[in-house]
Design an enzyme around this catalytic site. Sequence first.
Site, short mmCIF file in Angstrom:
data_model
loop_
_atom_site.label_atom_id
_atom_site.label_comp_id
_atom_site.label_asym_id
_atom_site.label_seq_id
_atom_site.Cartn_x
_atom_site.Cartn_y
_atom_site.Cartn_z
N THR A 241 -28.69 -24.36 7.60
CA THR A 241 -27.81 -25.19 6.88
C THR A 241 -27.53 -24.71 5.50
O THR A 241 -28.27 -24.10 4.82
CB THR A 241 -28.49 -26.77 6.75
OG1 THR A 241 -28.55 -27.40 8.01
CG2 THR A 241 -27.38 -27.47 5.78
N PHE B 133 -25.91 -25.09 1.74
CA PHE B 133 -25.58 -25.95 0.58
C PHE B 133 -24.90 -25.28 -0.09
O PHE B 133 -24.97 -24.10 -0.68
CB PHE B 133 -27.14 -26.26 0.40
CG PHE B 133 -27.84 -27.14 1.33
CD1 PHE B 133 -27.94 -28.48 1.16
CD2 PHE B 133 -28.50 -26.58 2.20
CE1 PHE B 133 -28.71 -29.05 2.07
CE2 PHE B 133 -29.41 -27.16 3.18
CZ PHE B 133 -29.55 -28.64 2.99
#
Length: 432
Positions: free
Chosen positions: A308, A310
Amino acid sequence: MQAIAPPSQSFIRTTRPRLAPFRLASIQCVYRSDSVNFPNGVGLSRADWQSSCAILTSKVVSKEQPTEKSGSGTGSDGSADHIAAVNGHKTIDLNLVPIMDKNKTDLAAADINNNRPQAKPLTITDLSPAPMHGSQLRVAYQGVPGAYSEAAAGKAYPNCEAIPCDQFEVAFQAVELWIADRAVLPIENSLGGSIHRNYDLLLRHRLHIVGEVQLPVHHCLLALPGVRKEYLTRVISHPQALAQCELTLTKLGLNVAREAVDDTAGAAEYVAANNLRDTAAIASARAAGLYGMNILADGIQDDSSNVTRFVMLAREPIIPRTDRPFKTSIVFAHDKGTSVLFKVLSAFAFRNISLTKIESRPHRNRPIRLVDDANVGTAKHFEYMFYVDFEASMADVRAQNALAEVQEFTSFLRVLGSYPMDMTPWCPSGGD
């Protein structure tokens, strides 16, 4: 010019070891409505109010001008202007007016019902100052302790004070209101794709992207102690986590309902708090330790290359550099629809600038464009905003020239941030 009151939200903070996420609550703040001219051309827009908020929340020594001076020291109502020294410069304060000021006749009607709880305006205590001289950085994230966003905040800002928020938008507002210094929020996942909500919030708010961090995601199937997989009737987690583990859950032979909740660690907390022995949660191994749950299956993501990305958000942009790899994020639109997209992309291609991301989102102010044709009728075209990430710093002349050309083709262009790329060594997802 009419003054604009700050948004009606506040944040409640607890000092317990397991922090409760911030939630929106009703507050009231009255801002003096008479026309004020701030120094250096500062006006009374929402952005200017937030800038002035920064002045309020700095560690300053307030000084009052002597009221005996004639002329500039006194306003039209006879009250003295307040001067605050910020980094050696004098600035006029916001003149926040207390709601329950009994000396003001125009607010006397507010005391009709003394038994009713009275709201208080924002104060300097509510808008705590940014850390200075090595103080701990406060970083907002969405979720509860044990969330992957908390881990990303710790990777982006080691030894920070992580502040949980119950919604993505609350994290944005925490930074805008100086309750937090940074926010770390997910923007895309290698398996689940883009987090559309945060793309929309980037456009709605005026925060700047100042960095990125990529976090390998290692999902676990968690349940209460003593619960076995065959006892389960449902699995709960964040929608992205459910999507990232869909195939593995099927391979485990789990004939269960799958329900979405706000975040992964919140799912584990919910199961533990309600003693749900027929429900499992998909979350991190750290969440299992925090909420006293057992790990039934480890590493259940469909792909070990589950990462992921960010973004780190701040009130002010950073100064772009050319001595290290940088990435720049922009958003643009055009009045005549998507036909301009090829011209925009060619501006980067001609200068050998690599694009790393392109995302389209509905143009909320004008979602549909109608084109009338007398012969065939009315054509309806969907309108979009385009988000683009490219590998170049705004200090690079190539990027400056590319955006100058893009501006000629678009009706709206905004630079969301120019920031260092995450160049940490690649490590597939493993245990926490």
